[in-house]
Structures are given as structure tokens and as C-alpha cells.
Design an enzyme around this catalytic site. Sequence first.
Site, PDB file in Angstrom:
ATOM      1  N   GLY A 113       0.842  -1.208   0.000  1.00 36.43           N
ATOM      2  CA  GLY A 113       0.000   0.000   0.000  1.00 36.43           C
ATOM      3  C   GLY A 113       0.870   1.248   0.000  1.00 36.43           C
ATOM      4  CB  ALA A 143      16.145  10.892   1.204  1.00 37.28           C
ATOM      5  NE  ARG A 158      -0.999  -4.899  -0.895  1.00 29.40           N
ATOM      6  CZ  ARG A 158      -1.836  -3.922  -0.541  1.00 29.40           C
ATOM      7  NH1 ARG A 158      -2.914  -3.693  -1.237  1.00 29.40           N
ATOM      8  NH2 ARG A 158      -1.618  -3.206   0.531  1.00 29.40           N
ATOM      9  CB  CYS A 159       4.269  -8.704  -7.331  1.00 29.02           C
ATOM     10  SG  CYS A 159       5.045  -9.901  -8.400  1.00 29.02           S
ATOM     11  CG  ASP A 180       4.071  -7.235   7.700  1.00 25.62           C
ATOM     12  OD1 ASP A 180       3.437  -6.869   6.687  1.00 25.62           O
ATOM     13  OD2 ASP A 180       3.514  -7.678   8.719  1.00 25.62           O
ATOM     14  CG  ASP A 210      -1.715  -0.187   7.949  1.00 23.95           C
ATOM     15  OD1 ASP A 210      -2.562   0.696   7.708  1.00 23.95           O
ATOM     16  OD2 ASP A 210      -1.560  -1.192   7.227  1.00 23.95           O
ATOM     17  NE  ARG A 260     -28.476  13.681  11.364  1.00 24.73           N
ATOM     18  CZ  ARG A 260     -28.580  13.832  10.050  1.00 24.73           C
ATOM     19  NH1 ARG A 260     -27.500  13.819   9.292  1.00 24.73           N
ATOM     20  NH2 ARG A 260     -29.768  13.977   9.489  1.00 24.73           N
ATOM     21  NE  ARG A 301     -27.410  10.194   8.305  1.00 24.89           N
ATOM     22  CZ  ARG A 301     -28.708   9.977   8.485  1.00 24.89           C
ATOM     23  NH1 ARG A 301     -29.121   8.883   9.103  1.00 24.89           N
ATOM     24  NH2 ARG A 301     -29.608  10.844   8.059  1.00 24.89           N
ATOM     25  CD  GLN A 350      -8.223   6.272   7.037  1.00 24.06           C
ATOM     26  OE1 GLN A 350      -7.888   6.053   8.191  1.00 24.06           O
ATOM     27  NE2 GLN A 350      -9.054   5.473   6.382  1.00 24.06           N
TER      28      GLN A 350
END
Length: 353
Positions: free
Chosen positions: A14, A25, A76-77, A107, A131, A166, A248, A256
Site C-alpha cells: 500500500g 533521499a 502487489r505481486c 512486512d 498502519d 447526531r 451515521r 487516508q
Amino acid sequence: MKKLRKIGILTSGGDAPGMNAFIRAAARTALANEIEAYGVMEGYAGLLAGNFKKISSPTDVSNIISKSGTVLYSARCKEFEQLEYQKKAAQICRDNEIDGMIVCGGDGTFMGATKLSAQGIPTVGVPGTIDADITSTDYTIGFDTAMNTVLEMVDKLRDTCESHARCNVVEVMGRNAGHIALRTGIAVGASAVAIPEIPFDEAGAIENIKKQRAMGKRGIIVIVSEGLPNYAEKLASTIEKETGIITRFCRLAHVQRGGSPSLEDRLTASEMGVAATESLIAGKSDVVICKNDGKICDIDIMKALTLDKLYKGKLSKEEIDVISAEDRVWMDARCKELRSRIEEYYRIANLIK
Ligand code: ADP
Ligand code: F6P
């Protein structure tokens, strides 16, 4: 020690805000040391396709520090999990005279890094994931920006909750970890925070919402981690049913992962990018760059992945038994520290809700 002539840089898994600052850098550190730098497009998939892009001069990575996403793209592979493809990737590196790789991701990406190292290509990992679920490091690139995005979005939701009296239950990302939920929960002043690491007292949370409403609170925010699958939506309807407050549900999802990286992400990504290239120059391989207690260090990837599994309860007794006594002391201390950090944030979230 063999002089490093050419390195490859890739981003995988991700994407995370700050990955571009890392690329910039790492590449500029290589160029400053007269090492050729190549971007590998689309993660391990691009490596297998030999999809390289030369970074010839520092200007090739100009003006990317403030951009989100990754200019090298990510993918992703699944194939790369097989030995046959890892051997193929190493051969492609040799054919292109790439004698060192830097990979930025989570990871899963590090599993790939250790496999590439095993095939004779010195590889260094850099933690890039919103994450913050990599146990060996306090900091992962993207975490800070993602949390700031949550703040911005939830503050807006609170505005409308306040007007209409609410409740809004907001599901935030984090995969199986509740770090984003817990910290943003405190920072947005949530009435309840539900994370996978600690059992959630649903009845207690509903009682608290009723009490807050009775005391005159209009807008109510509840933060739920996606690590509790499909729970946020269910909780929203339970709150509405039990309290009578119109509730809601909102899943913030991939928003994000976007947005211009925060100062903290740009800074840490820059530190980590420099450290990764300098590690390769120093002849290191199969390590992951970490930032703990504010200091950059490197840790053996297998050790980092073993710690991660130990923390997540994914090691068998036999696997635990073969960890050296010295590593075990360090791992136990690290797990204890991380758990107590979560418990303390959870205590604070509940105390000042
Ligand atoms: P993240 O790096 O964010 O954890 P993934 O778990 O999707 O994301 O992993 C990213 C990529 O790393 C995978 O698509 C795959 O190419 C590679 N990878 C994951 N697990 C392994 C493995 N066991 N061996 C080799 N490569 C792996
Ligand atoms: O690892 C980053 C992350 O955004 C997690 O928070 C989330 O669970 C996952 O990736 C979503 O993956 P995808 O982009 O495949 O939907």
C-alpha cells in the site's frame, strides 16, 4: 568490500504519504556518493519485468517531496512469493548490474527483501505504511499524514454532527492494528474508541453516550479501527437503537493514504532514505531501517519479522524456543513496551472521553 556501483529503489504494498521523500533521499544519497540510482517501477512486479528508470541527476527527483503517492508506483505481486521468481528477480538485477536494492513497504515487502538478499542481492528495507504496524520500529512513513487526514475529516464530521445533534461512527484504516484509531480517537475527542488490541466495552460506551447526551453534548464521534471487520456499521445501528440518537456511519478508507505528506513524514522519510543508501554503502544487507526513541538504526530483517510474529502471537512454541536468549530479552522488552503504550493511550482515551 566490493564498491557499490548501481542501486535500485522500489516501493511496494500500500502506498503511503512520504514515499516520494524517501525515494528522493535514497537516490540523492546514492548520486552524492557517485553511485548510479535506478527507480524500479511498480514494486516487485516491475522488478520481474525489468522495468527500471534511471535517476540520472538530483533534478530527476526534484519537486516530489511534497507529493503523495509514489512516483515509482506501487503494486502487489503474488508471484514474488515463489522462489522461482525471486531467483529470476536476482538474475535481472545481475543482468542490469544492480548490486544493491532498497525496498520501501510493509512486512510483506520485507519478506520479499529478505528473499532477494538470500539470492545474493544486498537488500535494505524501509518501513512505509500508514498502519504503523511494524513492530521493530516506532515510526513508519505515512502514519503521521494519515492521522492528520483523519483529524481533518473527523473535525468536519463533527461540525455537521454538532448542528444536527447526531452521532457519527467513523471507521479508520490500520489493517489489523488499532494505532491510527487509538491516537486519532484521542485527538478528535471521540466518545469511544474501538480497536482490535483491547476488548471493547460496547455497553459501557453506549451508557457513556447516553450520559453525555443527558449532559447536553450534541455532536458525538466514535472511532472504530478496521481491524474489527464490519463492526463500525453494526455499532452505528446499535447506538441509534439504544440511545435514540440519529447515528451515521462513515468509512474513511483510501483517502487516508493520500494528501501532501506532513513535516514528520517528510523528515523521517528523508532520514530513512539516507540511512538505507548509507547502509548499502557500508556493506549491509538484509536489514530494515527503524526509528526508535527518535534515533535511526538498522535491524536484521529476519529478527524484525520474528519480533513482529511474536508480538502478533503468530509464532509456534518451537519457533519461540529457537530464538537466542539475547534476542528474546530484546523482543520481550519491545513487545511489553508496545503493549503498554497502547494500554496507556487507551486509558487516556477513556479517561478524557
Ligand atoms: P506490505 O508490504 O504493505 O505488507 P503486502 O503484504 O501486500 O504489503 O506485500 C507487498 C509485496 O511483497 C507482495 O505483493 C509480494 O510481492 C511481496 N511479498 C509478500 N510476502 C512475501 C513473501 N512471503 N515472500 C516474498 N515476497 C513477498
Ligand atoms: O496497509 C495499508 C492499507 O491502507 C491498510 O490500512 C488497509 O487495510 C489496506 O492497505 C487496504 O488495501 P487495498 O489498498 O488493497 O485496499
